[in-house]
Scaffold this active site. Structure first.
Site, PDB file in Angstrom:
ATOM      1  N   SER A   1      -2.300  -7.855   1.633  1.00 43.83           N
ATOM      2  CA  SER A   1      -1.823  -7.626   2.987  1.00 43.83           C
ATOM      3  C   SER A   1      -2.222  -6.278   3.586  1.00 43.83           C
ATOM      4  O   SER A   1      -1.926  -6.010   4.754  1.00 43.83           O
ATOM      5  CB  SER A   1      -0.295  -7.756   3.024  1.00 43.83           C
TER       6      SER A   1
ATOM      7  N   LYS B   1      -0.379   1.727   6.428  1.00 42.93           N
ATOM      8  CA  LYS B   1      -0.138   0.292   6.597  1.00 42.93           C
ATOM      9  C   LYS B   1       1.116   0.068   7.451  1.00 42.93           C
ATOM     10  O   LYS B   1       2.126   0.746   7.274  1.00 42.93           O
ATOM     11  CB  LYS B   1       0.035  -0.340   5.215  1.00 42.93           C
TER      12      LYS B   1
ATOM     13  N   LEU C   1       3.416 -10.617   5.072  1.00 41.78           N
ATOM     14  CA  LEU C   1       2.818  -9.793   4.017  1.00 41.78           C
ATOM     15  C   LEU C   1       2.406 -10.608   2.798  1.00 41.78           C
ATOM     16  O   LEU C   1       1.639 -10.112   1.965  1.00 41.78           O
ATOM     17  CB  LEU C   1       3.767  -8.668   3.561  1.00 41.78           C
TER      18      LEU C   1
ATOM     19  N   VAL D   1       2.254  -6.346  -3.778  1.00 43.92           N
ATOM     20  CA  VAL D   1       3.229  -7.155  -4.505  1.00 43.92           C
ATOM     21  C   VAL D   1       2.576  -8.342  -5.213  1.00 43.92           C
ATOM     22  O   VAL D   1       3.232  -9.084  -5.910  1.00 43.92           O
ATOM     23  CB  VAL D   1       4.357  -7.643  -3.564  1.00 43.92           C
ATOM     24  N   GLY D   2       1.280  -8.507  -5.041  1.00 42.71           N
ATOM     25  CA  GLY D   2       0.560  -9.581  -5.737  1.00 42.71           C
ATOM     26  C   GLY D   2      -0.938  -9.341  -5.681  1.00 42.71           C
ATOM     27  O   GLY D   2      -1.728 -10.226  -5.993  1.00 42.71           O
ATOM     28  N   GLY D   3      -1.304  -8.133  -5.229  1.00 42.89           N
ATOM     29  CA  GLY D   3      -2.708  -7.785  -5.073  1.00 42.89           C
ATOM     30  C   GLY D   3      -3.009  -7.174  -3.724  1.00 42.89           C
ATOM     31  O   GLY D   3      -4.170  -7.037  -3.335  1.00 42.89           O
ATOM     32  N   SER D   4      -1.973  -6.783  -2.979  1.00 44.06           N
ATOM     33  CA  SER D   4      -2.143  -6.415  -1.573  1.00 44.06           C
ATOM     34  C   SER D   4      -2.842  -5.086  -1.331  1.00 44.06           C
ATOM     35  O   SER D   4      -3.224  -4.794  -0.201  1.00 44.06           O
ATOM     36  CB  SER D   4      -0.785  -6.395  -0.862  1.00 44.06           C
TER      37      SER D   4
END
Length: 581
Positions: free
Chosen positions: A225, A150, A199, A246-249
């Protein structure tokens, strides 16, 4: 007509107004000219990078010709374990495999636009491993295996722009610890993949590299992201990728493209040298982790990486927790809490159906499934948004205002520009009108450092509440939806930032969480969508975004407290294999 002192007063007032007007106009014109200069410089950076990228793709295409098309197809037909075994046996050289994956990635990229830049040193690294093998050196466990990275993950000598043009030509000075360890284990990073600006979105596009397509349907996002990673893997251009979450990336892109991925609790891999979406943010930590076609591949990567204390020796802040094989043993039975609706956002029919089907598969394998409800999710989501942004959005606003970003991204930060007291007043009105979820979101930003401190205290208390409830019920892991809808159109996530509660929860409480494919959106799911609620704007958008999704992948999510990632991987493997039958 006027007394002398009155005339003086009027003259002074006019002079004052004129001076202020001149100052303000001067400031405006100076700012405008500075912005014009800034935009011109950023546009030049973007132009240079696009030229570099075009040259880079041509270079990779030439290098791919070093092996025959037949050899490339044979290598491309092998799954992760098959290719790993072939390299260990010497059926192919590392150089053969790198050339093959240059070609496979380029072929996949024609339809998805996932590639940022090829990592040219991969050719040299492959040759060095080949030479060591010729000299009789013992091959490391991941000898010659290609891995995509990434774009925001540190690679020495390469940019981590996060979609910001201002970060072009600012290369990293170090490899991230995860990349460094993979290289020591024999893996060869060969390509960087696309990300969304900032992101902080579950779509994938920016002004430098454009939008990445979902391999399953053009016009739909591959998620974010880590969307470039998921798209390239799903399209056959990579076997394994490294993303951040960081939240589902990691999890959302994996689900949207029909692959697998895991976000460990954040301290199982070092975050040293990590840029992150908002630096300096405590509690809501980004976690690096693998994405692959199968959750078994993700498990194998974690097993190899956690077989030694490499990470904790590199970074003393990482606890020396080794791979816990007892948690991963095939046949191990767990007590699993499950839920279909978290109380914040009701998922669409297909996303609920696959959880019910996964539950049946796990029961058939001997696991015990127990109904569970996460506590007070509306308040959890408010705390998550507040803590993710930290400073009310000031950092993001400053970056975007001084860059060139897609207009839709600028729209997403418009609410952050509104004074917080006005946001809260709007939330109060929304609550009076019955829009309770919108009220929560409008009240999410912290106005003072005291409020931020109170939020961190509340998150810590929430973590303990969840764990204590699970312990009281004898629950080892949780099973739940991974998303509220199948892959939406590209700009859908920018309109629907509230739709990530199922993944965000496990970042906030720092659980290990992973996903695997569990089905496909069906004609029946499409028909049942007619009954999906439209009680507020968010539900209406979700319903519209989910239409015409027949054939798109669906997945489920499994999560567990920190240092139980092996159990997460075992349960996901049971689901993945059970759903294939």
């Amino acid at each position: 007509l006027f007394q002398p002192h009155s005339r003086v007063h009027v003259t002074m007032s006019l002079l004052f107004i004129s001076t202020i007007s001149i100052v303000l106009l001067s400031y405006y014109f100076i700012r405008r000219e500075r912005r014009k200069t800034q935009v011109a410089e950023l546009e030049e950076k973007i132009r240079q990078r696009r030229n570099e990228r075009e040259s880079d793709l041509k270079w990779a295409a030439e290098d791919a010709k070093k092996i025959s098309e037949e050899t490339r197809k044979k290598i491309g037909a092998l799954d992760f374990e098959q290719l790993r075994a072939a390299l260990q046996r010497g059926d192919y050289t590392c150089s053969d495999v790198v050339s093959a994956y240059y070609g496979l990635a380029l072929e996949a990229n024609k339809d998805i636009n996932a590639i940022v830049l090829f990592i040219k040193e991969s050719r040299q690294w492959a040759a060095e491993w080949d030479e060591k093998a010729k000299q009789g050196e013992k091959k490391p466990p991941l000898f010659g295996m290609p891995v995509s990275i990434k774009e925001c993950t540190d690679m020495k000598g390469y940019d981590q722009t996060r979609g910001y043009a201002s970060a072009i030509h600012c290369p990293a000075e170090h490899d991230s610890p995860l990349v460094a360890q993979l290289k020591e284990l024999g893996m060869i990073p060969f390509v960087q993949t696309n990300v969304p600006t900032s992101l902080l979105s579950y779509t994938c596009g920016n002004s430098i590299y454009g939008w990445t397509e979902n391999p399953h349907k053009k016009g739909r996002t591959p998620g974010g992201s880590s969307g470039g990673e998921s798209a390239l893997i799903a399209a056959g251009g990579s076997l394994l990728g490294i993303g951040g979450d960081v939240g589902g990336s990691i999890r959302t892109p994996a689900v949207y493209t029909g692959i697998a991925g895991i976000k460990p609790s954040h301290l199982r891999f070092s975050s040293m040298h990590s840029k992150g979406s908002v630096p300096g943010r405590p509690l809501i930590n980004a976690s690096d982790g693998p994405l692959a076609h199968s959750i078994d591949t993700c498990a194998e990567i974690c097993k190899v990486m956690w077989s030694t204390n490499w990470q904790s020796e590199f970074d003393p802040y990482v606890p020396p927790v080794l791979w816990r094989q007892d948690l991963y043993e095939e046949g191990r039975k767990y007590r699993i809490g499950y839920y279909l609706d978290d109380g914040w956002f009701t998922p669409t029919p297909g996303c609920v159906r696959v959880v019910e089907e996964a539950k049946a598969v796990l029961q058939a394998k001997g696991h015990t499934l127990i109904p569970y409800a996460p506590p007070n999710m509306p308040e959890m989501y408010r705390l998550f948004v507040r803590s993710v942004c930290v400073d009310g959005g000031a950092y993001l606003i400053n970056l975007m205002d001084n860059d060139i970003v897609p207009p839709k991204f600028l729209e997403t930060i418009l609410p952050m520009r509104i004074p917080i007291l006005i946001q809260r007043a709007a939330g109060h009105v929304a609550g009076l009108l019955g829009y309770d979820r919108i009220q929560k979101l409008c009240q999410s930003m912290a106005r003072t450092t005291s409020e931020l401190r109170e939020s961190y205290a509340a998150i810590e208390a929430y973590r303990h509440t969840v764990v204590q409830e699970m312990q009281k019920a004898g629950i080892d892991l949780l099973l739940c939806p991974a998303a509220v809808m199948p892959a939406p159109p590209h700009e859908g996530p920018l309109d629907l930032s509230s739709g990530v509660s199922y993944t965000a929860l496990f970042n906030m409480i720092d659980f290990g969480a992973g996903v695997c494919r569990a089905g496909t959106w069906s004609e029946e799911d499409e028909r049942k969508l007619a009954d999906y609620p439209t009680t507020d704007l968010w539900y209406t958008m979700t319903k519209n975004f989910s239409k015409d999704s027949v054939g798109l992948p669906l997945g489920v999510q499994v999560a567990a407290p920190p240092y139980m990632e092996e159990a997460v991987l075992r349960v996901l493997s049971d689901i993945e294999h059970g759903m294939k039958k």
